[in-house]
Write a protein that holds these residues in place. Structure first.
Motif, PDB file in Angstrom:
ATOM      1  N   ASN A 161     -51.502 -12.832  61.658  1.00  0.00           N
ATOM      2  CA  ASN A 161     -50.794 -12.770  62.216  1.00  0.00           C
ATOM      3  C   ASN A 161     -49.378 -11.886  62.057  1.00  0.00           C
ATOM      4  O   ASN A 161     -48.714 -12.973  60.692  1.00  0.00           O
ATOM      5  CB  ASN A 161     -50.098 -14.632  63.144  1.00  0.00           C
ATOM      6  CG  ASN A 161     -49.771 -14.453  63.960  1.00  0.00           C
ATOM      7  OD1 ASN A 161     -48.799 -13.842  64.091  1.00  0.00           O
ATOM      8  ND2 ASN A 161     -50.381 -15.465  64.678  1.00  0.00           N
ATOM      9  N   ASN A 163     -46.294 -12.463  63.297  1.00  0.00           N
ATOM     10  CA  ASN A 163     -45.416 -12.758  63.766  1.00  0.00           C
ATOM     11  C   ASN A 163     -44.276 -13.728  62.111  1.00  0.00           C
ATOM     12  O   ASN A 163     -44.581 -14.498  61.779  1.00  0.00           O
ATOM     13  CB  ASN A 163     -45.545 -13.502  64.518  1.00  0.00           C
ATOM     14  CG  ASN A 163     -45.752 -13.354  66.098  1.00  0.00           C
ATOM     15  OD1 ASN A 163     -45.349 -13.255  66.301  1.00  0.00           O
ATOM     16  ND2 ASN A 163     -46.741 -14.410  66.823  1.00  0.00           N
ATOM     17  N   PHE A 247     -50.260  -6.231  68.788  1.00  0.00           N
ATOM     18  CA  PHE A 247     -48.934  -7.285  68.267  1.00  0.00           C
ATOM     19  C   PHE A 247     -47.690  -6.274  69.609  1.00  0.00           C
ATOM     20  O   PHE A 247     -48.263  -4.973  69.453  1.00  0.00           O
ATOM     21  CB  PHE A 247     -48.627  -6.551  66.897  1.00  0.00           C
ATOM     22  CG  PHE A 247     -47.369  -7.414  66.944  1.00  0.00           C
ATOM     23  CD1 PHE A 247     -47.397  -9.166  65.881  1.00  0.00           C
ATOM     24  CD2 PHE A 247     -46.085  -6.803  66.693  1.00  0.00           C
ATOM     25  CE1 PHE A 247     -46.662  -9.497  66.300  1.00  0.00           C
ATOM     26  CE2 PHE A 247     -44.805  -7.359  66.810  1.00  0.00           C
ATOM     27  CZ  PHE A 247     -45.129  -8.221  66.343  1.00  0.00           C
ATOM     28  N   TYR A 249     -44.297  -7.885  69.938  1.00  0.00           N
ATOM     29  CA  TYR A 249     -42.575  -8.628  69.291  1.00  0.00           C
ATOM     30  C   TYR A 249     -43.094  -9.092  70.723  1.00  0.00           C
ATOM     31  O   TYR A 249     -41.575  -9.205  71.343  1.00  0.00           O
ATOM     32  CB  TYR A 249     -41.764  -7.299  68.895  1.00  0.00           C
ATOM     33  CG  TYR A 249     -40.169  -8.041  68.078  1.00  0.00           C
ATOM     34  CD1 TYR A 249     -40.671  -8.598  67.215  1.00  0.00           C
ATOM     35  CD2 TYR A 249     -39.785  -7.944  68.890  1.00  0.00           C
ATOM     36  CE1 TYR A 249     -39.836  -9.181  66.557  1.00  0.00           C
ATOM     37  CE2 TYR A 249     -38.374  -9.045  68.507  1.00  0.00           C
ATOM     38  CZ  TYR A 249     -38.644  -9.715  67.401  1.00  0.00           C
ATOM     39  OH  TYR A 249     -38.194 -10.557  66.426  1.00  0.00           O
ATOM     40  N   ASP A 250     -42.334 -11.109  70.121  1.00  0.00           N
ATOM     41  CA  ASP A 250     -41.331 -12.048  70.781  1.00  0.00           C
ATOM     42  C   ASP A 250     -40.808 -12.823  70.112  1.00  0.00           C
ATOM     43  O   ASP A 250     -41.564 -13.569  67.911  1.00  0.00           O
ATOM     44  CB  ASP A 250     -42.746 -13.033  71.363  1.00  0.00           C
ATOM     45  CG  ASP A 250     -42.165 -13.433  72.146  1.00  0.00           C
ATOM     46  OD1 ASP A 250     -41.304 -14.053  72.446  1.00  0.00           O
ATOM     47  OD2 ASP A 250     -43.189 -13.769  72.991  1.00  0.00           O
ATOM     48  N   GLU A 251     -38.742 -12.498  70.198  1.00  0.00           N
ATOM     49  CA  GLU A 251     -38.288 -13.547  69.199  1.00  0.00           C
ATOM     50  C   GLU A 251     -38.778 -14.801  69.349  1.00  0.00           C
ATOM     51  O   GLU A 251     -38.469 -15.638  68.110  1.00  0.00           O
ATOM     52  CB  GLU A 251     -37.288 -13.835  69.775  1.00  0.00           C
ATOM     53  CG  GLU A 251     -36.371 -11.617  69.580  1.00  0.00           C
ATOM     54  CD  GLU A 251     -35.252 -12.308  70.359  1.00  0.00           C
ATOM     55  OE1 GLU A 251     -34.827 -12.921  70.931  1.00  0.00           O
ATOM     56  OE2 GLU A 251     -34.663 -11.114  69.969  1.00  0.00           O
ATOM     57  N   ALA A 253     -42.513 -16.411  69.174  1.00  0.00           N
ATOM     58  CA  ALA A 253     -43.191 -16.066  68.916  1.00  0.00           C
ATOM     59  C   ALA A 253     -43.916 -17.006  67.957  1.00  0.00           C
ATOM     60  O   ALA A 253     -44.659 -18.027  67.860  1.00  0.00           O
ATOM     61  CB  ALA A 253     -43.867 -14.557  68.658  1.00  0.00           C
ATOM     62  N   LEU A 254     -43.110 -16.486  66.903  1.00  0.00           N
ATOM     63  CA  LEU A 254     -43.015 -17.181  65.260  1.00  0.00           C
ATOM     64  C   LEU A 254     -43.158 -18.982  65.711  1.00  0.00           C
ATOM     65  O   LEU A 254     -43.838 -19.596  64.686  1.00  0.00           O
ATOM     66  CB  LEU A 254     -42.310 -17.068  64.434  1.00  0.00           C
ATOM     67  CG  LEU A 254     -42.285 -17.550  62.737  1.00  0.00           C
ATOM     68  CD1 LEU A 254     -43.549 -17.122  62.123  1.00  0.00           C
ATOM     69  CD2 LEU A 254     -41.554 -17.055  62.115  1.00  0.00           C
ATOM     70  N   GLN A 257     -46.090 -19.811  67.810  1.00  0.00           N
ATOM     71  CA  GLN A 257     -47.430 -20.218  66.704  1.00  0.00           C
ATOM     72  C   GLN A 257     -47.243 -21.554  66.121  1.00  0.00           C
ATOM     73  O   GLN A 257     -48.667 -21.833  65.716  1.00  0.00           O
ATOM     74  CB  GLN A 257     -47.292 -18.930  66.074  1.00  0.00           C
ATOM     75  CG  GLN A 257     -48.187 -18.723  64.446  1.00  0.00           C
ATOM     76  CD  GLN A 257     -48.045 -17.728  63.655  1.00  0.00           C
ATOM     77  OE1 GLN A 257     -47.725 -16.685  64.268  1.00  0.00           O
ATOM     78  NE2 GLN A 257     -48.190 -17.851  62.214  1.00  0.00           N
TER      79      GLN A 257
END
Length: 384
Positions: A161, A163, A247, A249-251, A253-254, A257
């Protein structure tokens, strides 16, 4: 744990017959009564058919018992406890239960036919087996989902992953025409990547590739291009063994996750605890059903072997290590006179007795055949 269940003609005195067997084997084995009630017998034809069915049920019961025991073993592998303490039957150890066996007349009434009692046992075992399979399948699905999430956390850059690895500054965001792809390139292919990525398709932004991460197997590169050629670029990159990662990008997402991983991990632990609890409870039920089925086999075979009315003594024998052969020899010396066809002693013009004799003779070719009724009950509480 290996037990031998035998029955021999009692000749009108079950207790004396038991004491005689016990005395003969006292140096080699632990011998206990295996009391079996008198059942409604029905016709000989149904008894012979039931004998064949009981063989199949015995195998099926044993497999189910072992499957559920394996669940307990698997999920308690790290517990500092002997599995004999976890695999209990009616709150007793397996050894205690078998040596002190009593027929459960509350669950399995003796005024029912043998076929009805067998059907009841089978239904109970099948119901438990279905429940455990469903619970195990649900757990396995969640476990697989957890492992997939964990692999994304720990795998190489071609599967991991991204992120938290790919930052905002690595990507072209909110563009109507351009986008940034993230590509995993084998370390030995860096030169090829740098030399080819700009020409894999048209509409590639020159010198847009930047290496942003690296592990033992792959490097992670960015490339900026027009959105309309993404599919073509992905296909051409695959031909060159460059892996375009899926992928966006998503602020947040981490964070999401980690929350998903924590949730699935928590559910997995809860399901494991519930599955272990059910397995321990149901193991006792299954094992008791299996021993009751063994008792039915002993009864049916004893009637077929020795005739009517039922007059036999049944016992459990737990041989001491390395004395199994001695136990077998002692029993053969004591009861070899039965010759495998005890019915000969009563042979007459009675057609039913002749049928019993015929059934007995069909078993003589079996290498495990003994001149008395004998079945083994083998269960390994510590098997892997």
């Amino acid at each position: 744990m290996k037990y031998t269940l035998i029955s021999v003609p009692a000749l009108g005195n079950k207790q004396n017959t038991f004491l005689n067997i016990k005395a003969k084997l006292t140096e080699y084995a632990e011998t206990n009564n295996f009391p079996i009630p008198d059942f409604k017998i029905g016709t000989l034809d149904t008894l012979v058919l039931l004998s064949d069915d009981l063989v199949k049920y015995d195998t099926a019961f044993e497999q189910t018992v072992n499957k559920v025991a394996d669940i307990v073993r698997t999920f308690t592998a790290n517990a500092k406890v002997n599995h004999d303490q976890l695999l209990l039957v009616n709150e007793k150890s397996i050894d205690q239960y078998i040596r002190g066996f009593q027929w459960n007349t509350m669950k399995y009434r003796t005024d029912k036919s043998l076929q009805e009692t067998t059907a009841t046992l089978s239904q109970e075992v099948n119901a438990i087996d279905a429940i455990m399979k469903a619970k195990l399948n649900t757990y396995t699905q969640n476990k697989n989902a957890l492992q997939t999430l964990q692999r994304k956390q720990t795998g190489n850059l071609s599967v991991k992953n991204l992120n938290g690895i790919v930052k905002k500054q690595h990507c072209v965001l909110n563009s109507e025409y351009l986008t940034t792809l993230i590509v995993a390139v084998p370390r030995s292919f860096y030169k090829q990547w740098n030399g080819k990525y700009e020409t894999l398709t048209s509409m590639i932004v020159p010198r847009s590739s930047v290496k942003i991460a690296e592990d033992d197997e792959f490097g992670l590169f960015t490339v900026t291009l027009f959105q309309r050629v993404v599919d073509e670029f992905t296909h051409k990159a695959r031909e060159e063994r460059f892996i375009v990662r899926d992928f966006t990008y998503d602020e947040d997402a981490l964070k999401l996750q980690q929350e998903e991983l924590d949730q699935v991990s928590s559910v997995e632990l809860e399901q494991q605890a519930e599955l272990t609890r059910l397995a321990k409870i149901n193991f006792g039920e299954l094992f008791a059903s299996w021993v009751h089925l063994k008792a039915l086999r002993v009864f049916v075979e004893s009637v077929l072997r020795y005739g009517l009315p039922p007059d036999f003594t049944s016992v459990t024998i737990a041989a001491q290590p390395k004395f199994e052969k001695k136990v077998d020899e002692t029993l053969l010396a004591q009861y070899g006179r039965l010759g495998g066809v005890h019915g000969q002693a009563f042979k007459s013009s009675n057609s039913q007795q002749d049928e019993i004799l015929d059934h007995d003779l069909q078993s003589v070719n079996d290498s495990s055949y003994r001149p008395y009724v004998q079945f083994d009950l083998h269960f390994d509480s510590e098997r892997v």
